[in-house]
Write a protein that holds these residues in place. Sequence first.
Motif, PDB file in Angstrom:
ATOM      1  N   GLY A   1       0.698  -1.133   0.205  1.00  0.00           N
ATOM      2  CA  GLY A   1       0.007   0.059   0.012  1.00  0.00           C
ATOM      3  C   GLY A   1       0.974   1.234   0.074  1.00  0.00           C
ATOM      4  O   GLY A   1       0.277   2.394  -0.016  1.00  0.00           O
ATOM      5  N   LYS A   2       2.221   0.947   0.224  1.00  0.00           N
ATOM      6  CA  LYS A   2       3.066   2.215   0.120  1.00  0.00           C
ATOM      7  C   LYS A   2       3.713   2.574  -1.165  1.00  0.00           C
ATOM      8  O   LYS A   2       4.144   1.722  -1.824  1.00  0.00           O
ATOM      9  CB  LYS A   2       4.057   2.226   1.396  1.00  0.00           C
ATOM     10  CG  LYS A   2       3.307   2.071   2.745  1.00  0.00           C
ATOM     11  CD  LYS A   2       2.511   3.344   3.205  1.00  0.00           C
ATOM     12  CE  LYS A   2       2.083   3.173   4.360  1.00  0.00           C
ATOM     13  NZ  LYS A   2       1.182   4.096   4.953  1.00  0.00           N
ATOM     14  N   ILE A   3       3.812   3.847  -1.798  1.00  0.00           N
ATOM     15  CA  ILE A   3       4.545   4.043  -2.868  1.00  0.00           C
ATOM     16  C   ILE A   3       6.050   4.020  -2.698  1.00  0.00           C
ATOM     17  O   ILE A   3       6.588   4.708  -1.910  1.00  0.00           O
ATOM     18  CB  ILE A   3       4.153   5.630  -3.576  1.00  0.00           C
ATOM     19  CG1 ILE A   3       2.792   5.430  -3.955  1.00  0.00           C
ATOM     20  CG2 ILE A   3       5.243   5.684  -4.885  1.00  0.00           C
ATOM     21  CD1 ILE A   3       2.036   6.853  -4.464  1.00  0.00           C
ATOM     22  N   VAL A   4       6.602   3.187  -3.309  1.00  0.00           N
ATOM     23  CA  VAL A   4       8.238   2.941  -3.263  1.00  0.00           C
ATOM     24  C   VAL A   4       9.002   3.371  -4.417  1.00  0.00           C
ATOM     25  O   VAL A   4      10.341   3.358  -4.353  1.00  0.00           O
ATOM     26  CB  VAL A   4       8.614   1.567  -2.657  1.00  0.00           C
ATOM     27  CG1 VAL A   4       7.917   1.269  -1.393  1.00  0.00           C
ATOM     28  CG2 VAL A   4       8.077   0.676  -3.695  1.00  0.00           C
ATOM     29  N   TYR A   5       8.189   3.306  -5.694  1.00  0.00           N
ATOM     30  CA  TYR A   5       9.155   3.776  -6.767  1.00  0.00           C
ATOM     31  C   TYR A   5       8.243   4.337  -7.783  1.00  0.00           C
ATOM     32  O   TYR A   5       6.880   4.134  -7.817  1.00  0.00           O
ATOM     33  CB  TYR A   5       9.593   2.248  -7.293  1.00  0.00           C
ATOM     34  CG  TYR A   5      10.343   2.554  -8.723  1.00  0.00           C
ATOM     35  CD1 TYR A   5      11.763   2.797  -8.572  1.00  0.00           C
ATOM     36  CD2 TYR A   5       9.570   2.643  -9.969  1.00  0.00           C
ATOM     37  CE1 TYR A   5      12.489   3.015  -9.899  1.00  0.00           C
ATOM     38  CE2 TYR A   5      10.625   3.074 -11.132  1.00  0.00           C
ATOM     39  CZ  TYR A   5      11.873   3.292 -11.228  1.00  0.00           C
ATOM     40  OH  TYR A   5      12.272   3.385 -12.261  1.00  0.00           O
ATOM     41  N   ALA A   6       8.830   5.673  -8.649  1.00  0.00           N
ATOM     42  CA  ALA A   6       8.165   6.380  -9.507  1.00  0.00           C
ATOM     43  C   ALA A   6       8.804   6.637 -10.633  1.00  0.00           C
ATOM     44  O   ALA A   6      10.179   7.022 -10.426  1.00  0.00           O
ATOM     45  CB  ALA A   6       7.585   7.442  -8.981  1.00  0.00           C
TER      46      ALA A   6
ATOM     47  N   ILE B   1       9.049   8.924   0.942  1.00  0.00           N
ATOM     48  CA  ILE B   1       8.021   9.809   1.848  1.00  0.00           C
ATOM     49  C   ILE B   1       6.793   9.118   1.980  1.00  0.00           C
ATOM     50  O   ILE B   1       6.487   8.280   1.101  1.00  0.00           O
ATOM     51  CB  ILE B   1       8.004  11.202   0.945  1.00  0.00           C
ATOM     52  CG1 ILE B   1       7.108  12.356   1.923  1.00  0.00           C
ATOM     53  CG2 ILE B   1       7.097  11.170  -0.193  1.00  0.00           C
ATOM     54  CD1 ILE B   1       7.246  13.581   1.231  1.00  0.00           C
ATOM     55  N   ASP B   2       6.257   9.354   3.101  1.00  0.00           N
ATOM     56  CA  ASP B   2       4.782   8.622   3.144  1.00  0.00           C
ATOM     57  C   ASP B   2       3.758   8.838   2.004  1.00  0.00           C
ATOM     58  O   ASP B   2       3.814   9.899   1.603  1.00  0.00           O
ATOM     59  CB  ASP B   2       4.291   9.232   4.709  1.00  0.00           C
ATOM     60  CG  ASP B   2       2.919   8.626   4.980  1.00  0.00           C
ATOM     61  OD1 ASP B   2       3.032   7.374   5.358  1.00  0.00           O
ATOM     62  OD2 ASP B   2       2.005   9.018   4.799  1.00  0.00           O
ATOM     63  N   THR B   3       3.119   7.900   1.832  1.00  0.00           N
ATOM     64  CA  THR B   3       2.186   7.884   0.629  1.00  0.00           C
ATOM     65  C   THR B   3       1.089   8.985   1.161  1.00  0.00           C
ATOM     66  O   THR B   3       0.616   9.734   0.029  1.00  0.00           O
ATOM     67  CB  THR B   3       1.568   6.681   0.584  1.00  0.00           C
ATOM     68  OG1 THR B   3       2.783   5.624   0.024  1.00  0.00           O
ATOM     69  CG2 THR B   3       0.623   6.531  -0.784  1.00  0.00           C
ATOM     70  N   MET B   4       0.701   9.057   2.263  1.00  0.00           N
ATOM     71  CA  MET B   4      -0.594   9.981   2.386  1.00  0.00           C
ATOM     72  C   MET B   4      -0.077  11.599   2.243  1.00  0.00           C
ATOM     73  O   MET B   4      -0.912  12.250   1.645  1.00  0.00           O
ATOM     74  CB  MET B   4      -1.017   9.779   3.796  1.00  0.00           C
ATOM     75  CG  MET B   4      -1.853   8.371   4.012  1.00  0.00           C
ATOM     76  SD  MET B   4      -2.745   8.099   2.857  1.00  0.00           S
ATOM     77  CE  MET B   4      -4.333   9.425   3.118  1.00  0.00           C
ATOM     78  N   HIS B   5       1.210  11.813   2.725  1.00  0.00           N
ATOM     79  CA  HIS B   5       1.811  13.133   2.469  1.00  0.00           C
ATOM     80  C   HIS B   5       1.818  13.306   0.973  1.00  0.00           C
ATOM     81  O   HIS B   5       1.592  14.316   0.453  1.00  0.00           O
ATOM     82  CB  HIS B   5       3.042  13.134   2.936  1.00  0.00           C
ATOM     83  CG  HIS B   5       2.963  13.323   4.683  1.00  0.00           C
ATOM     84  ND1 HIS B   5       3.962  12.778   5.383  1.00  0.00           N
ATOM     85  CD2 HIS B   5       2.132  13.824   5.405  1.00  0.00           C
ATOM     86  CE1 HIS B   5       3.910  12.940   6.525  1.00  0.00           C
ATOM     87  NE2 HIS B   5       2.410  13.492   6.508  1.00  0.00           N
ATOM     88  N   LEU B   6       2.274  12.334   0.148  1.00  0.00           N
ATOM     89  CA  LEU B   6       2.368  12.689  -1.571  1.00  0.00           C
ATOM     90  C   LEU B   6       1.112  12.665  -2.123  1.00  0.00           C
ATOM     91  O   LEU B   6       0.810  13.602  -2.731  1.00  0.00           O
ATOM     92  CB  LEU B   6       2.985  11.249  -2.011  1.00  0.00           C
ATOM     93  CG  LEU B   6       4.293  11.153  -2.236  1.00  0.00           C
ATOM     94  CD1 LEU B   6       4.877   9.491  -2.602  1.00  0.00           C
ATOM     95  CD2 LEU B   6       5.105  12.007  -2.924  1.00  0.00           C
TER      96      LEU B   6
END
Length: 559
Positions: A485-490, A527-532
């Motif tokens: 559930g967390k974004i780790v790569y873009a 960075i935390d996904t919710m902040h993103l």
Amino acid sequence: MSTAKGILIFNKDERERQSLAALLRNGDSDNRVFDTDDALQALNILQKEDVRVVLAGSGVSSMNRKEFKDIVEKIRPGVSTVFTAPFFNKEKEFLVNIEEFLLLISNHIKKENYLNKELAEVKQYAYAIADRLLQIFVVNDRYFFNNDHHVAEMSKKISLRMNLGEDLAEAIPMAALLRDIGRVVIHQQILEETKKLNQLELTPIKAHPIHTMQILRQVSFPWNLDSIIIQHHEHYDGSGYPMGLKGREITIGARIISVVDAYYAMTTDRPYRKALPKEKAITEIKKSAGTQFDPEVVEVFLSVLSDESSDSHARSSILIFERENNVAAMVKLSTSASDMEVMHATSSIEAISRIRQKDPQLIILDAEALEPETFLRFYNTARQSAPPACKFLLIVTDRESAKKFGEDVYFITKPLSIEQLTMQIKGLLMDVLSPAAQEEVRGLTGTLEDFNLVDIIQILSLGLKTAKVEITHGRDTGILYLLRGKIVYASAGSLRGPDAFFELIRWKKGFFYIMHGHAAEEVNVTIDTMHLLMDACSVMDGAAPQDSTQENKQLKQVK
């Protein structure tokens, strides 16, 4: 008719009947128990309920047991009839061991249920494998592909509408699937002849039902298909072949297939003519009722067809333009025939003609099928000829070659992945797919016009999903990886990390493809996904995201 399976107790002796009914109802059996002392009521229960066992006691005295059993078998084929002796002696005590009797009945029903379940699974497998093998067999046949499938499905609907019973409702579609495999012994040149055939050339074609039976004789099916298959070209007035049967001499299954087969033959392109409009085909079917076709079957067929026409779900149609049949074969074998009609064109003239006649929802074009300048002119003509809502998917060698076609076209690069091609097609056609197909695709693929990237990430985050999300936007492509559930790569073009993420958020149009269970090989977002997502909302509103310098410092420390 009730779906519950049951036991019918027919006994004139009230005490015996009620005692036996109470014992069976208090047992472990999940089956319903019916009891009566009236012969007419017993027959009514047999007709309306799915009774598997009849326990007959006193009350059969007016006829012998064989006569009673024959009547029961006629009303409810396959039912087991058990005759019980008097349960009580003069002292009103049971003459049988009740526990053993209950165990006997219970075991009988459990065994029968098990066998019925096994048989049902065998039947489903036989139908599915026959359907799939026939699709493979005729995948390169532009005139007959999926015809057998459509005839089988419609024949089944008519059988059910006519209340022909479970066995016939299963046998008829299976016969429809296999009815024409005898064509394999006919020379392909005759099948694809564009002129009218003479009597000598028609002789092998008229023999194909017999050839079919000779082929299928080596296979043991759980249905009796012989008469249905061999008679499906007989005419109601006796003018058909191979035996010249007429009226009710022709089995009901063959009479049903005859109507449906004729309809799909008329509404499908043939070597010697183009497909007829559905309205004209229906008119021809009506004209032939009473001569070529059974009028009762025609009436039911038109009723089923009318119901399907008023149904909110419409089969989507796809036109594929390519020199070879490679992409068309891939699509045909990886999609459901009930959801998609796949058309194939090998020339630009044929493709434009089909676009104007069929109004496809999706057009797939192989850019290498023509010289670049010729293809560009053809593409512009196709856009002008297609319905406004039609979508285009181009097959290109690289992303650079797609630039000339504008931002509003979807593309896929070679070499093709059959999985990605299938999901991209289903995503583009989401609005016209059946509910079952939508359920299969939902959450896997779609367009950014329908689901923006923030919504997609929120859904994956709430589900704690590990997944890869591929996004295409015109000629650009982007990738996101989520871990629990967390974004780790873009990534987006040459951008990486948070900058790439915010670039992806700005894409309002494009196509996304989600692959569950795919994990990133490297991490460039910590960075935390919710902040993103909060910053993403600012980006969508037109504001600049917060400075990602701190994020980049954190990444250097991680590395």
